[in-house]
Design a protein around this motif. Structure first.
Motif, PDB file in Angstrom:
ATOM      1  N   ALA A 124       0.863  -1.189   0.000  1.00 33.80           N
ATOM      2  CA  ALA A 124       0.000   0.000   0.000  1.00 33.80           C
ATOM      3  C   ALA A 124       0.896   1.235   0.000  1.00 33.80           C
ATOM      4  O   ALA A 124       2.024   1.187   0.512  1.00 33.80           O
ATOM      5  N   PHE A 125       0.391   2.300  -0.574  1.00 30.21           N
ATOM      6  CA  PHE A 125       1.166   3.522  -0.801  1.00 30.21           C
ATOM      7  C   PHE A 125       0.647   4.581   0.167  1.00 30.21           C
ATOM      8  O   PHE A 125      -0.448   5.115  -0.016  1.00 30.21           O
ATOM      9  N   ALA A 126       1.402   4.855   1.228  1.00 25.32           N
ATOM     10  CA  ALA A 126       0.893   5.684   2.313  1.00 25.32           C
ATOM     11  C   ALA A 126       1.527   7.074   2.301  1.00 25.32           C
ATOM     12  O   ALA A 126       2.552   7.316   2.936  1.00 25.32           O
ATOM     13  N   LEU A 127       0.869   7.971   1.567  1.00 26.87           N
ATOM     14  CA  LEU A 127       1.344   9.350   1.468  1.00 26.87           C
ATOM     15  C   LEU A 127       0.394  10.303   2.200  1.00 26.87           C
ATOM     16  O   LEU A 127       0.820  11.102   3.040  1.00 26.87           O
ATOM     17  N   ALA A 132      -2.433  16.692   5.266  1.00 27.42           N
ATOM     18  CA  ALA A 132      -1.658  16.732   4.009  1.00 27.42           C
ATOM     19  C   ALA A 132      -2.386  15.901   2.969  1.00 27.42           C
ATOM     20  O   ALA A 132      -2.139  14.707   2.818  1.00 27.42           O
ATOM     21  N   GLY A 133      -3.333  16.543   2.280  1.00 30.48           N
ATOM     22  CA  GLY A 133      -4.091  15.871   1.223  1.00 30.48           C
ATOM     23  C   GLY A 133      -3.611  16.379  -0.122  1.00 30.48           C
ATOM     24  O   GLY A 133      -2.588  15.920  -0.641  1.00 30.48           O
ATOM     25  N   SER A 134      -4.305  17.362  -0.679  1.00 31.05           N
ATOM     26  CA  SER A 134      -3.861  17.958  -1.949  1.00 31.05           C
ATOM     27  C   SER A 134      -2.452  18.532  -1.797  1.00 31.05           C
ATOM     28  O   SER A 134      -1.650  18.480  -2.725  1.00 31.05           O
ATOM     29  N   ASP A 135      -2.176  19.076  -0.613  1.00 32.61           N
ATOM     30  CA  ASP A 135      -0.848  19.633  -0.324  1.00 32.61           C
ATOM     31  C   ASP A 135      -0.009  18.536   0.341  1.00 32.61           C
ATOM     32  O   ASP A 135       0.293  18.600   1.535  1.00 32.61           O
ATOM     33  N   TYR A 158      -6.944   7.501   4.247  1.00 28.95           N
ATOM     34  CA  TYR A 158      -7.437   7.236   2.890  1.00 28.95           C
ATOM     35  C   TYR A 158      -6.465   6.351   2.104  1.00 28.95           C
ATOM     36  O   TYR A 158      -6.239   6.581   0.913  1.00 28.95           O
ATOM     37  N   ILE A 159      -5.859   5.368   2.735  1.00 25.26           N
ATOM     38  CA  ILE A 159      -4.834   4.581   2.050  1.00 25.26           C
ATOM     39  C   ILE A 159      -5.433   3.272   1.507  1.00 25.26           C
ATOM     40  O   ILE A 159      -5.843   2.389   2.282  1.00 25.26           O
ATOM     41  N   THR A 160      -5.449   3.168   0.180  1.00 22.30           N
ATOM     42  CA  THR A 160      -6.002   1.987  -0.492  1.00 22.30           C
ATOM     43  C   THR A 160      -5.213   0.734  -0.096  1.00 22.30           C
ATOM     44  O   THR A 160      -3.973   0.754  -0.104  1.00 22.30           O
ATOM     45  N   ASN A 161      -5.941  -0.312   0.239  1.00 20.27           N
ATOM     46  CA  ASN A 161      -5.376  -1.631   0.569  1.00 20.27           C
ATOM     47  C   ASN A 161      -4.610  -1.677   1.892  1.00 20.27           C
ATOM     48  O   ASN A 161      -4.038  -2.729   2.227  1.00 20.27           O
ATOM     49  N   ARG A 361     -16.842   8.391  -9.157  1.00 25.93           N
ATOM     50  CA  ARG A 361     -16.784   9.741  -8.569  1.00 25.93           C
ATOM     51  C   ARG A 361     -15.448   9.953  -7.841  1.00 25.93           C
ATOM     52  O   ARG A 361     -14.873  11.045  -7.885  1.00 25.93           O
ATOM     53  N   ALA A 362     -14.970   8.888  -7.202  1.00 32.30           N
ATOM     54  CA  ALA A 362     -13.712   9.005  -6.438  1.00 32.30           C
ATOM     55  C   ALA A 362     -12.519   9.278  -7.352  1.00 32.30           C
ATOM     56  O   ALA A 362     -11.506   9.839  -6.929  1.00 32.30           O
ATOM     57  N   LEU A 363     -12.626   8.887  -8.619  1.00 30.72           N
ATOM     58  CA  LEU A 363     -11.472   9.029  -9.516  1.00 30.72           C
ATOM     59  C   LEU A 363     -11.202  10.499  -9.861  1.00 30.72           C
ATOM     60  O   LEU A 363     -10.158  10.829 -10.412  1.00 30.72           O
ATOM     61  N   ILE A 365     -11.018  12.575  -7.468  1.00 26.44           N
ATOM     62  CA  ILE A 365     -10.428  13.071  -6.207  1.00 26.44           C
ATOM     63  C   ILE A 365      -9.028  12.502  -5.982  1.00 26.44           C
ATOM     64  O   ILE A 365      -8.103  13.236  -5.625  1.00 26.44           O
ATOM     65  N   TYR A 366      -8.865  11.175  -6.210  1.00 26.87           N
ATOM     66  CA  TYR A 366      -7.514  10.644  -5.927  1.00 26.87           C
ATOM     67  C   TYR A 366      -6.612  10.713  -7.160  1.00 26.87           C
ATOM     68  O   TYR A 366      -7.077  11.008  -8.245  1.00 26.87           O
ATOM     69  N   GLU A 367      -5.336  10.476  -6.953  1.00 24.93           N
ATOM     70  CA  GLU A 367      -4.284  10.700  -7.986  1.00 24.93           C
ATOM     71  C   GLU A 367      -4.332  12.143  -8.479  1.00 24.93           C
ATOM     72  O   GLU A 367      -4.163  12.426  -9.668  1.00 24.93           O
TER      73      GLU A 367
HETATM   74  C1  LIG Z   1     -10.898   6.075  -2.715  1.00 25.90           C
HETATM   75  C2  LIG Z   1      -9.629   6.811  -2.365  1.00 25.90           C
HETATM   76  C3  LIG Z   1      -8.421   6.131  -2.438  1.00 25.90           C
HETATM   77  C4  LIG Z   1      -7.234   6.788  -2.070  1.00 25.90           C
HETATM   78  N1  LIG Z   1      -6.051   6.075  -2.057  1.00 25.90           N
HETATM   79  C5  LIG Z   1      -4.915   6.678  -1.607  1.00 25.90           C
HETATM   80  C6  LIG Z   1      -3.700   5.920  -1.464  1.00 25.90           C
HETATM   81  O1  LIG Z   1      -3.634   4.728  -1.768  1.00 25.90           O
HETATM   82  N2  LIG Z   1      -2.599   6.554  -0.970  1.00 25.90           N
HETATM   83  C7  LIG Z   1      -2.609   7.855  -0.629  1.00 25.90           C
HETATM   84  O2  LIG Z   1      -1.575   8.344  -0.161  1.00 25.90           O
HETATM   85  N3  LIG Z   1      -3.747   8.607  -0.727  1.00 25.90           N
HETATM   86  C8  LIG Z   1      -4.901   8.042  -1.216  1.00 25.90           C
HETATM   87  N4  LIG Z   1      -6.071   8.780  -1.311  1.00 25.90           N
HETATM   88  C9  LIG Z   1      -6.057  10.156  -0.878  1.00 25.90           C
HETATM   89  C10 LIG Z   1      -6.179  11.154  -2.028  1.00 25.90           C
HETATM   90  O3  LIG Z   1      -4.969  11.241  -2.725  1.00 25.90           O
HETATM   91  C11 LIG Z   1      -6.628  12.496  -1.408  1.00 25.90           C
HETATM   92  O4  LIG Z   1      -7.985  12.332  -1.020  1.00 25.90           O
HETATM   93  C12 LIG Z   1      -6.473  13.660  -2.360  1.00 25.90           C
HETATM   94  O5  LIG Z   1      -5.112  13.983  -2.536  1.00 25.90           O
HETATM   95  C13 LIG Z   1      -7.182  14.918  -1.849  1.00 25.90           C
HETATM   96  O6  LIG Z   1      -6.808  15.192  -0.530  1.00 25.90           O
HETATM   97  P1  LIG Z   1      -7.975  15.474   0.560  1.00 25.90           P
HETATM   98  O7  LIG Z   1      -8.965  14.378   0.468  1.00 25.90           O
HETATM   99  O8  LIG Z   1      -7.324  15.716   1.862  1.00 25.90           O
HETATM  100  O9  LIG Z   1      -8.712  16.787   0.042  1.00 25.90           O
HETATM  101  P2  LIG Z   1      -8.289  18.297   0.308  1.00 25.90           P
HETATM  102  O10 LIG Z   1      -6.835  18.492   0.095  1.00 25.90           O
HETATM  103  O11 LIG Z   1      -8.886  18.715   1.612  1.00 25.90           O
HETATM  104  O12 LIG Z   1      -9.039  19.029  -0.881  1.00 25.90           O
HETATM  105  C14 LIG Z   1     -10.474  19.001  -0.969  1.00 25.90           C
HETATM  106  C15 LIG Z   1     -10.876  19.632  -2.273  1.00 25.90           C
HETATM  107  O13 LIG Z   1     -10.486  20.993  -2.282  1.00 25.90           O
HETATM  108  C16 LIG Z   1     -10.137  21.382  -3.597  1.00 25.90           C
HETATM  109  N5  LIG Z   1      -8.747  21.927  -3.590  1.00 25.90           N
HETATM  110  C17 LIG Z   1      -7.750  21.614  -2.734  1.00 25.90           C
HETATM  111  N6  LIG Z   1      -6.648  22.316  -3.026  1.00 25.90           N
HETATM  112  C18 LIG Z   1      -6.953  23.096  -4.079  1.00 25.90           C
HETATM  113  C19 LIG Z   1      -6.229  24.040  -4.862  1.00 25.90           C
HETATM  114  N7  LIG Z   1      -4.945  24.352  -4.607  1.00 25.90           N
HETATM  115  N8  LIG Z   1      -6.855  24.649  -5.890  1.00 25.90           N
HETATM  116  C20 LIG Z   1      -8.160  24.354  -6.169  1.00 25.90           C
HETATM  117  N9  LIG Z   1      -8.884  23.472  -5.468  1.00 25.90           N
HETATM  118  C21 LIG Z   1      -8.305  22.850  -4.449  1.00 25.90           C
HETATM  119  C22 LIG Z   1     -10.294  20.142  -4.493  1.00 25.90           C
HETATM  120  O14 LIG Z   1     -11.569  20.146  -5.076  1.00 25.90           O
HETATM  121  C23 LIG Z   1     -10.200  19.005  -3.515  1.00 25.90           C
HETATM  122  O15 LIG Z   1     -10.886  17.845  -3.975  1.00 25.90           O
HETATM  123  C24 LIG Z   1      -7.262   8.140  -1.687  1.00 25.90           C
HETATM  124  C25 LIG Z   1      -8.489   8.831  -1.660  1.00 25.90           C
HETATM  125  C26 LIG Z   1      -9.650   8.174  -1.986  1.00 25.90           C
HETATM  126  C27 LIG Z   1     -10.947   8.964  -1.938  1.00 25.90           C
END
Ligand SMILES: Cc1cc2nc3c(=O)[nH]c(=O)nc-3n(C[C@H](O)[C@H](O)[C@H](O)COP(=O)(O)OP(=O)(O)OC[C@H]3O[C@@H](n4cnc5c(N)ncnc54)[C@H](O)[C@@H]3O)c2cc1C
Length: 404
Positions: A124-127, A132-135, A158-161, A361-363, A365-367
Motif C-alpha cells: 500500500a502507498f501511504a502518502l 496533508a491531502g492535496s498539499d 485514505y490509504i487503499t489496501n 466519482r472518487a477518480l 479526487i484521488y491521484e
Molecule cells: C478512494 C480513495 C483512495 C485513495 N487512495 C490513496 C492511497 O492509496 N494513498 C494515498 O496516499 N492517498 C490516497 N487517497 C487520498 C487522495 O490522494 C486524497 O484524497 C487527495 O489527494 C485529496 O486530498 P484530501 O482528500 O485531503 O482533500 P483536500 O486536500 O482537503 O481538498 C479538498 C478539495 O479541495 C479542492 N482543492 C484543494 N486544493 C486546491 C487548490 N490548490 N486549488 C483548487 N482546489 C483545491 C479540491 O476540489 C479538492 O478535492 C485516496 C483517496 C480516496 C478517496
C-alpha cells in the motif's frame, strides 16, 4: 502465483485472456462482491494467477513487463468490471512497484518485485495524511534515525489496501529541518509491525467493497534497510514516479468504466418501451448516447496517445495529467447521463450502472483532484509559453519524439 502459461503468451493472446476473465469471472462475480462486501477470495486468486499484479513489473523481476501502451489497453479491458477489483492490485502495479524499480536498491528489487508480481506481497502507498491531502508536501509523519535504523511516528489516511497489505510504503519526513517536498523518504514497513494500527472507515460512498484505511504509526522501529534506496530525501521523486504511472492507469480505468456504463444503458434503452417505442428509438435519447460515445472515444485516444508518448522514453507528465483529468470528468458525466436514462432503475435496485457511477466519482479526487490538475496544467501552459514559446509536452517539428 502466476499461471506459467500466462508468462509465455504473446500480448494479443494475453489481452484476449484478460477480456475473457473480465466477461466470465469479474463481471459475473460483482453481485457476490456487493453482497459479501469484499472481493471474493477465489477472484483474488484468479487475478494473481492471470498476472494482473505483474503487468508493469519487468520480466527480469518476475513480471510481465508490458509497455505502457499495453498496460493501458489491458486496463481498459478489465475495468469494464467493477473498478474495485483494480484497486486491489493498483497499489502494487503502479504506485509501489514502479518507485521501487527506479529508486530502490538492487537487493530491494530482487527481494520484493517477484513476490509483488506474483500477488504474494501486497503493498500500500501511504502518502496522504489528515493535514496533508492535496498539499502532500505538508506531511507531518516523522522518521528519526535510531541505532542504524529509523523510528516512525505519524498518521496516514485514505490509504487503499492498507488494511490487508503485507507491506506499507510510508512517506515520512526524515530531515527534521526540511519543509515541503524536500527531506522526505520512503520506508518499507510491515503492516503487522509493533506500533502499526490500521482502521477501515464505517462508510464508503463508492469503492465500498475495497475500502481505504487509516494508519497509525506509534514509535514504529524499522531497520536501516527499510529505507527505499540508499540515501534519504528521495521520497517525493519516488512518489511522483509511482503517481505518474498510476494516473495513466486511472485514465484507462475511466475508459473501461464508461464503456460498461454505456453498453449497459444502451441495452436498457433498447429493451424499455415508453410512448409506444423503445427509448433507444427516441432522438433525444440517441443524442445523449452519441455525446457519451464521442467523449468516451476522445478520452480513449488521449489516454493511448499519452501512453505512446510514455513508451517513447520521456514521462509526458502534463499529457498524463490531462488524460487523467479529462477521463475522470468524462466518466462521471457519462455515468450521470446513464443513470438519467435508466430512470428509477438508476436509483432503485441492483443495476450495475449506479454502483459504477458512485465508484468513478472518487477518480476525480484521488491521484490529484481535478481542480489541482487544472491549476497545475494552467501553470505549466503559461510558464512553458513564457520560457520556450510552446505548450508543454507538445510534439513539434523542431522537437522530434520517439513515439511519433
Ligand atoms: C478512494 C480513495 C483512495 C485513495 N487512495 C490513496 C492511497 O492509496 N494513498 C494515498 O496516499 N492517498 C490516497 N487517497 C487520498 C487522495 O490522494 C486524497 O484524497 C487527495 O489527494 C485529496 O486530498 P484530501 O482528500 O485531503 O482533500 P483536500 O486536500 O482537503 O481538498 C479538498 C478539495 O479541495 C479542492 N482543492 C484543494 N486544493 C486546491 C487548490 N490548490 N486549488 C483548487 N482546489 C483545491 C479540491 O476540489 C479538492 O478535492 C485516496 C483517496 C480516496 C478517496
Amino acid at each position: 502465483m502466476i499461471d506459467p502459461d500466462v508468462l509465455s503468451l504473446p500480448f494479443d493472446e494475453y489481452l484476449a485472456r484478460v477480456a475473457a476473465l473480465t466477461d466470465d469471472l469479474l463481471i459475473p462475480s460483482e453481485e457476490e462482491m456487493v453482497r459479501t462486501g469484499e472481493v471474493p477470495p477465489r477472484v483474488m486468486d484468479a487475478l494473481a494467477a492471470n498476472g494482473l499484479f505483474a503487468v508493469s513489473i519487468p520480466r527480469e523481476y518476475g513480471g510481465l513487463g508490458w509497455s505502457m501502451s499495453r498496460q493501458t489497453a489491458l486496463t481498459m479491458e478489465f475495468t469494464r468490471a467493477s473498478c474495485v477489483y483494480r484497486s486491489r492490485f493498483s497499489t502494487v502495479i503502479g504506485l509501489c512497484s514502479q518507485g521501487i524499480l527506479d529508486h530502490g536498491t538492487e537487493r530491494q528489487r530482487r527481494e520484493l518485485l517477484p513476490r509483488m508480481a506474483a500477488g504474494e506481497l501486497v503493498t500500500a502507498f501511504a502518502l496522504t495524511e489528515p493535514e496533508a491531502g492535496s498539499d502532500a508536501g505538508a506531511l507531518e509523519t516523522t522518521a528519526a534515525p535510531a541505532g542504524g535504523g529509523w523510528v516512525l511516528n505519524g498518521r496516514k489516511r485514505y490509504i487503499t489496501n492498507a488494511h490487508w497489505a503485507d507491506l506499507l510504503v510510508v512517506f515520512a519526513r526524515s530531515d527534521p529541518g526540511s519543509s515541503g517536498t524536500d527531506g522526505v523518504s520512503a520506508f518499507l514497513v510491515e503492516r503487522t509491525a509493533p506500533g502499526v494500527t490500521t482502521r477501515v472507515p464505517e462508510l464508503m460512498n463508492g469503492h465500498a467493497e475495497g475500502p481505504v484505511a487509516e494508519i497509525d504509526l506509534a514509535g514504529v522501529a524499522v531497520g536501516g534497510d527499510a529505507l527505499v534506496g540508499d540515501e534519504p530525501g528521495r521520497g517525493f521523486a519516488m512518489a511522483l514516479r509511482g503517481i505518474n504511472h498510476a494516473r495513466l492507469h486511472v485514465a484507462a480505468t475511466c475508459i473501461g468504466q464508461a464503456t460498461r456504463m454505456l453498453e449497459e444503458t444502451a441495452r436498457h434503452v433498447n429493451g424499455r418501451h415508453q410512448f409506444g417505442a423503445a427509448l433507444g428509438e427516441l432522438g433525444a435519447v440517441q443524442a445523449e448516447l452519441g455525446r457519451c460515445f464521442s467523449e468516451l472515444e476522445a478520452g480513449r485516444a488521449l489516454t493511448l496517445e499519452a501512453a505512446r508518448a510514455f513508451d517513447g522514453g520521456e514521462v509526458p507528465r502534463h499529457r498524463i495529467a490531462a488524460a487523467k483529468l479529462y477521463c475522470s470528468e468524462m466518466a462521471s458525466r457519462v455515468g450521470d447521463r446513464c443513470v438519467q436514462l435508466l430512470g428509477g432503475a438508476g436509483i432503485v435496485g441492483p443495476h450495475p450502472v449506479p454502483r459504477m457511477w458512485r465508484d468513478v466519482r472518487a477518480l476525480r479526487i484521488y491521484e490529484g483532484s481535478s481542480p489541482i490538475h487544472e491549476r497545475n496544467l494552467g501553470r505549466a501552459v503559461t510558464r512553458r509559453v513564457a520560457r520556450d514559446g510552446v505548450l508543454p509536452d507538445t510534439y513539434r517539428a523542431t522537437r522530434p519524439n520517439a513515439a511519433l
